[in-house]
Design an enzyme around this catalytic site. Structure first.
Site, short mmCIF file in Angstrom:
data_model
loop_
_atom_site.label_atom_id
_atom_site.label_comp_id
_atom_site.label_asym_id
_atom_site.label_seq_id
_atom_site.Cartn_x
_atom_site.Cartn_y
_atom_site.Cartn_z
N VAL A 116 0.82 -1.22 0.00
CA VAL A 116 0.00 0.00 0.00
C VAL A 116 0.85 1.27 0.00
O VAL A 116 1.98 1.28 0.49
CB VAL A 116 -0.94 0.03 1.23
CG1 VAL A 116 -1.88 -1.17 1.22
CG2 VAL A 116 -0.15 0.09 2.55
N MET A 166 6.40 -2.29 -8.03
CA MET A 166 5.85 -0.95 -8.12
C MET A 166 5.91 -0.24 -6.78
O MET A 166 6.17 0.96 -6.70
CB MET A 166 4.40 -1.01 -8.63
CG MET A 166 4.24 -1.55 -10.03
SD MET A 166 5.16 -0.62 -11.29
CE MET A 166 4.36 0.97 -11.20
N LYS A 167 5.68 -0.98 -5.70
CA LYS A 167 5.78 -0.40 -4.36
C LYS A 167 7.20 0.07 -4.08
O LYS A 167 7.42 1.17 -3.54
CB LYS A 167 5.32 -1.43 -3.33
CG LYS A 167 5.61 -1.06 -1.88
CD LYS A 167 4.88 0.19 -1.43
CE LYS A 167 5.10 0.40 0.07
NZ LYS A 167 4.54 1.68 0.54
N LEU A 168 8.19 -0.74 -4.44
CA LEU A 168 9.58 -0.36 -4.22
C LEU A 168 9.95 0.88 -5.04
O LEU A 168 10.65 1.77 -4.55
CB LEU A 168 10.51 -1.52 -4.55
CG LEU A 168 10.43 -2.74 -3.63
CD1 LEU A 168 11.39 -3.82 -4.11
CD2 LEU A 168 10.74 -2.37 -2.18
#
Length: 284
Positions: A116, A166-168
């Site tokens: 998230v 994508m979170k990283l």
């Protein structure tokens, strides 16, 4: 029945939001007091993680890292009901998310990584962004549940581990953006420019609005029609560093950027657009 493993700032507010929506929630945390505190809101706290997941159809996790997720799930394994669904909101490696998806499927469970972009207030108010990818049948099954926990669910398709990646990427941008703000404040301090004047500048001139175009410029691979030559950008970067040194302040990231600029100038790119420093990253 829902179980929630990991009740720090984010997890605790996720639990409170789930309770407000009428869910029965069983909670566990490595520091037991953090889980017990949620009993005042209606949760059932357990000292044993296997007991906490017993009877739960969906188990949510907000833990520290890959190692913590693997350790906690291994300890919870004996309490899981057949066919239980594991939704992991932890920021982890893409490789770890891929491996867990495969391993838990082999054991008869569904594992979905759903990191998230949400702070504690977002978790409490069910706003912000939740990322998912992988088996689209699983995503479709869980999206109605996940949508109730966040403002928007971003589905990045069938590739396992892509949501983790994508979170990283998003977190990397936040880290470098914040480091850039720190350097901006350092230069302002060295030049005796108050914060109010910075606010006046950025209220009128919003470089954030340039993000999409700048991303395309850096990634486009064409640097021979400069709008700001690398030599000139490097000259200005030296002015930043000289002013900071004279004003007794230091930078977090600017010296590393200057070093990268010097490398590209030495390669003969001084007259190219300064975004050429991203050429290696843009080359596929």
């Amino acid at each position: 029945m829902v179980a929630f493993l990991g009740t720090g700032l984010l997890g605790a507010n996720f639990v409170k939001a789930l309770l407000k929506k009428g869910n029965q929630v069983q909670v566990w945390n490595r520091t037991a007091a953090k889980a017990s505190a949620l009993e005042a809101d209606g949760a059932r706290a357990f000292a044993d993680v296997a007991a906490a997941v017993k009877g739960a159809d969906i188990i949510h996790l907000t833990l520290k890292d890959d190692a913590a997720v693997n350790e906690v799930l291994a300890a919870a394994r004996k309490g899981l009901k057949p066919g239980a669904i594991i939704v992991d909101h932890t920021t982890t490696s893409a490789a770890g998310a891929i491996q867990r998806t495969r391993e838990w499927k082999e054991q008869g469970f569904t594992y979905l990584h759903a990191p998230v972009f949400m702070g504690p207030i977002n978790a409490l108010e069910s706003t912000g962004y939740m990322l998912v990818s992988g088996d689209q049948a699983v995503v479709s099954q869980l999206e109605p549940v996940l949508s109730q926990m966040t403002g928007k669910v971003l589905n990045f398709g069938a590739e396992e581990g892509k949501a983790a990646g994508m979170k990283l990427i998003g977190n990397l941008f936040l880290v470098t953006f914040t480091a850039g703000i720190a350097d901006t404040l350092s230069l302002a301090k060295a030049l005796h420019i108050p914060l109010d004047d910075l606010n006046t500048l950025f209220d009128s001139w919003n470089p954030g609005a340039m993000l999409a175009a700048r991303l395309q410029r850096v990634a486009g691979g064409k640097y021979d029609q400069p709008s700001w030559e690398l030599n000139m950008a490097r000259k200005d970067t030296q002015l930043f560093m000289d002013a900071a040194a004279q004003g007794g302040t230091t930078f977090a990231v600017i010296p590393a950027i200057a070093s990268e600029m010097d490398k590209w100038i030495a390669k003969g790119h001084g007259n190219d657009d300064w975004t050429v420093i991203g050429k290696d990253a843009a080359t596929k």
